[in-house]
Design an enzyme around this catalytic site. Structure first.
Site, PDB file in Angstrom:
ATOM      1  N   LYS A 172      -4.425   9.532   0.402  1.00 21.57           N
ATOM      2  CA  LYS A 172      -4.235   9.071   1.781  1.00 21.57           C
ATOM      3  C   LYS A 172      -2.979   9.760   2.296  1.00 21.57           C
ATOM      4  O   LYS A 172      -2.257  10.394   1.511  1.00 21.57           O
ATOM      5  CB  LYS A 172      -4.119   7.543   1.842  1.00 21.57           C
ATOM      6  CG  LYS A 172      -2.908   7.000   1.104  1.00 21.57           C
ATOM      7  CD  LYS A 172      -2.866   5.494   1.052  1.00 21.57           C
ATOM      8  CE  LYS A 172      -2.321   4.894   2.323  1.00 21.57           C
ATOM      9  NZ  LYS A 172      -1.930   3.470   2.155  1.00 21.57           N
TER      10      LYS A 172
ATOM     11  N   LYS B  48      -5.615 -11.108  -6.478  1.00 23.41           N
ATOM     12  CA  LYS B  48      -5.269  -9.685  -6.369  1.00 23.41           C
ATOM     13  C   LYS B  48      -6.525  -8.817  -6.508  1.00 23.41           C
ATOM     14  O   LYS B  48      -6.773  -7.917  -5.696  1.00 23.41           O
ATOM     15  CB  LYS B  48      -4.243  -9.331  -7.450  1.00 23.41           C
ATOM     16  CG  LYS B  48      -3.956  -7.864  -7.594  1.00 23.41           C
ATOM     17  CD  LYS B  48      -3.223  -7.270  -6.412  1.00 23.41           C
ATOM     18  CE  LYS B  48      -3.131  -5.771  -6.549  1.00 23.41           C
ATOM     19  NZ  LYS B  48      -2.312  -5.149  -5.549  1.00 23.41           N
TER      20      LYS B  48
ATOM     21  N   ALA C 195       0.871  -1.180   0.000  1.00 22.45           N
ATOM     22  CA  ALA C 195       0.000   0.000   0.000  1.00 22.45           C
ATOM     23  C   ALA C 195       0.907   1.229   0.000  1.00 22.45           C
ATOM     24  O   ALA C 195       1.990   1.215   0.609  1.00 22.45           O
ATOM     25  CB  ALA C 195      -0.895  -0.005   1.236  1.00 22.45           C
TER      26      ALA C 195
ATOM     27  N   CYS D 193      -5.859   1.856  -7.399  1.00 23.70           N
ATOM     28  CA  CYS D 193      -6.224   0.441  -7.523  1.00 23.70           C
ATOM     29  C   CYS D 193      -7.680   0.108  -7.257  1.00 23.70           C
ATOM     30  O   CYS D 193      -8.309  -0.609  -8.044  1.00 23.70           O
ATOM     31  CB  CYS D 193      -5.372  -0.395  -6.577  1.00 23.70           C
ATOM     32  SG  CYS D 193      -3.652  -0.408  -7.066  1.00 23.70           S
TER      33      CYS D 193
ATOM     34  N   ALA E 210      -8.669  -9.343  -3.364  1.00 27.60           N
ATOM     35  CA  ALA E 210      -8.148  -8.694  -2.151  1.00 27.60           C
ATOM     36  C   ALA E 210      -8.531  -7.211  -2.164  1.00 27.60           C
ATOM     37  O   ALA E 210      -9.047  -6.675  -1.174  1.00 27.60           O
ATOM     38  CB  ALA E 210      -6.629  -8.845  -2.078  1.00 27.60           C
ATOM     39  N   ASN E 211      -8.310  -6.555  -3.283  1.00 29.47           N
ATOM     40  CA  ASN E 211      -8.648  -5.131  -3.343  1.00 29.47           C
ATOM     41  C   ASN E 211     -10.151  -4.901  -3.246  1.00 29.47           C
ATOM     42  O   ASN E 211     -10.601  -3.952  -2.606  1.00 29.47           O
ATOM     43  CB  ASN E 211      -8.076  -4.494  -4.621  1.00 29.47           C
ATOM     44  CG  ASN E 211      -6.616  -4.102  -4.444  1.00 29.47           C
ATOM     45  OD1 ASN E 211      -6.110  -4.069  -3.319  1.00 29.47           O
ATOM     46  ND2 ASN E 211      -5.928  -3.818  -5.526  1.00 29.47           N
TER      47      ASN E 211
ATOM     48  N   GLY F  74      -9.751   6.279  -2.337  1.00 24.43           N
ATOM     49  CA  GLY F  74      -9.181   6.729  -3.601  1.00 24.43           C
ATOM     50  C   GLY F  74      -8.022   5.812  -3.938  1.00 24.43           C
ATOM     51  O   GLY F  74      -7.957   4.682  -3.451  1.00 24.43           O
TER      52      GLY F  74
END
Ligand code: UDX
Ligand code: UDX
Length: 454
Positions: free
Chosen positions: A334, A215, A159, A271, A218-219, A268
């Protein structure tokens, strides 16, 4: 051993720097078609801001870590090629707005095929739709050649803002390979590279399709938690429940867990939205419309949350913000990154601008990107110093959870603002009672407002 990574972005750069640091016997060359980016990696001013990254790069650069625009030479020399180019959402044609645009990936595959003089292991680092490896294998093996290209999937879970710790000490590494002799051999080579610093029980292996789908899943699950708590935040505002208390109460259930339950103006980043839309498109193309609708809703709640925030700002400031000065505190998607891709701040600023507010944007790392994102909006001011930026403001909207915003002298800021002074905490991380006692009108997410007005 020689590794080449195509794509020197947020994923390729830090990941390769970590491999070089942990494996002094491997030469790692990161290539990119963007010369400015490559030059920046070789300078004191890296192209991305990431805590701890500079030191990791400095440890190996010039020894076994190299940055270059000479893509062909790096491909030729490499035993293993990581492909980490961007795969944005398609903006045209079939699947526009949802499917992944794979043109860069395919270009890479074609280039690899064209210039290679020896067998290679090709590692998918970019997030890709399920079964992309199959398409790429077809491209790689499309004409007469004795060369063998073995495709592995090795999605990146880092991340932004915590990339270095995530790379150094990941929850797991996932590698997907084919169940053939050459597939298993390639898989073992990649496992052994990671085993230089990660314990074997954290290195998971699977087939290629499971790895690609894991993948996206997970997101989607992480984003779904944010949308779930954000949906509940709307109900909290209607019922006088407090979303932080609800999140804490449910998060202590070990089956639910406490992470990713922070209500906010929405997720945001490059990904979450892209990967969910991609999942939705994939489901639809397999005729799984109910499954597609289920995941689509996660994106819709995210947009709803931003609209709710904007509406609340306008309504609480007496239904007009025309000519009012609003300080946007934080523009990055972030904290601890300068990245603004898909940042909720973009939509929020645009809507406030359309309402004719006078905007001033401040962020410790992201003002340059903010200027690019809002380049078509005239008369927006950018000011790094929050104290200067707040002079004469009617309202402050805190859009990024930068730690330094917690420790600002809000009393000093209050004195310089027009009254009534509003503060909208889009991240629910300030001390609301303290702000209220200073004299602010305080609004947050999923909690009642604190107001001195009737
Ligand atoms: C990565 C992954 O690749 C993406 O699939 C995932 O979903 C998010 O993370 P990221 O590293 O953030 O993307 O992308 P970006 O910072 O845009 O870097 C990609 C780099 O690839 C760029 O520097 C671009 O110039 C380079 N590139 C692109 C090439 O070198 N060749 C190309 O043909 C296309
Ligand atoms: C994400 C995944 O976490 C990572 O594993 C994957 O490799 C890439 O995508 P990233 O987008 O860098 O990483 O950041 P992340 O920490 O996941 O945050 C995504 C967004 O969700 C941010 O806008 C963040 O502010 C928001 N968020 C996160 C919340 O609003 N509430 C939370 O509780 C957590």
């Amino acid at each position: 051993m020689n590794i080449c990574c195509i794509g020197a972005g947020y994923v390729g750069g830090p990941t390769m720097a970590m491999i070089a640091k942990k494996c002094s016997n491997i030469n790692v060359t990161v290539v990119d078609i963007n010369e400015e980016r490559i030059n920046a990696w070789q300078s004191d001013n890296l192209p991305i801001y990431e805590p701890g990254l500079y030191d990791v790069v400095q440890e190996s650069i010039g020894k076994n870590l190299f940055f270059s625009t000479d893509v062909d030479s790096a491909i030729k020399k490499a035993d293993i090629i990581f492909v980490s180019v961007n795969t944005p959402t398609k903006t045209f044609g079939e699947g526009a707005g949802r499917a992944s645009d794979l043109q860069y990936w395919e270009l890479c595959a074609r280039r690899i095929k064209e210039v290679s003089e020896s067998d290679k292991i090709i590692v998918e680092k970019s997030t890709l739709p399920v079964r992309t490896a199959e398409a790429m294998e077809r491209v790689l093996h499309s004409n007469e050649s004795n060369l063998h290209f073995e495709v592995l999937s090795n999605p990146e879970f880092l991340a932004e803002g915590t990339a270095i710790t995530d790379l150094e000490n990941p929850d797991r590494v996932l590698i997907g390979g084919h169940d053939t002799e050459s597939g298993q051999k390639a898989l073992k080579i990649l496992v052994d590279i990671y085993a230089n610093w990660i314990s074997k029980d954290k290195i998971l292996t699977s087939n290629v399709w499971s790895s690609e789908l894991s993948k996206l899943t997970a997101n989607a699950f992480l984003a779904q938690r944010v949308s779930s708590i954000n949906a509940i935040s709307a109900l909290c505002e209607a019922t006088e429940a407090d979303v932080t208390e609800v999140a804490h109460a449910i998060g202590t259930d070990s089956r639910i867990g406490s992470k990713f339950l922070k209500a906010s103006i929405g997720f945001g980043g490059s990904c979450f939205k892209k990967d969910i839309l991609n999942l939705v498109y994939l489901c639809e193309s397999y005729g799984l419309h109910e499954v597609a609708n289920y995941w689509q809703q996660v994106v819709e709640i995210n947009e709803y949350q931003q609209i709710r925030f904007i509406r609340q700002m306008i309504q609480s400031m007496f239904n007009t913000i025309a000519g009012k000065k609003i300080l946007i505190l934080g523009f990055a998607f972030k904290a601890d990154t300068g990245d603004t891709r898909e940042s909720p701040a973009i939509k929020i600023c645009r809507e406030l601008y359309n309402e004719k507010a006078d905007l001033i944007v401040s962020d410790p790392k992201a003002t340059l990107n903010a200027m690019k994102d809002l380049t078509d909006l005239k008369n927006i001011t950018y000011e790094d110093d929050p104290y200067k930026a707040a002079v004469g403001a009617d309202a402050i909207a805190v859009l990024t959870d930068w730690k330094e915003y917690k420790d600002l002298d809000y009393k000093k800021i209050f004195k310089e603002m027009r009254k009534p002074a509003f503060i909208f905490d889009g991240r629910n991380f300030l001390d609301h009672n303290h702000l209220f006692n200073i004299g602010y009108e305080v609004y947050s997410i999923g909690k009642g407002r604190l107001s001195h007005l009737q």
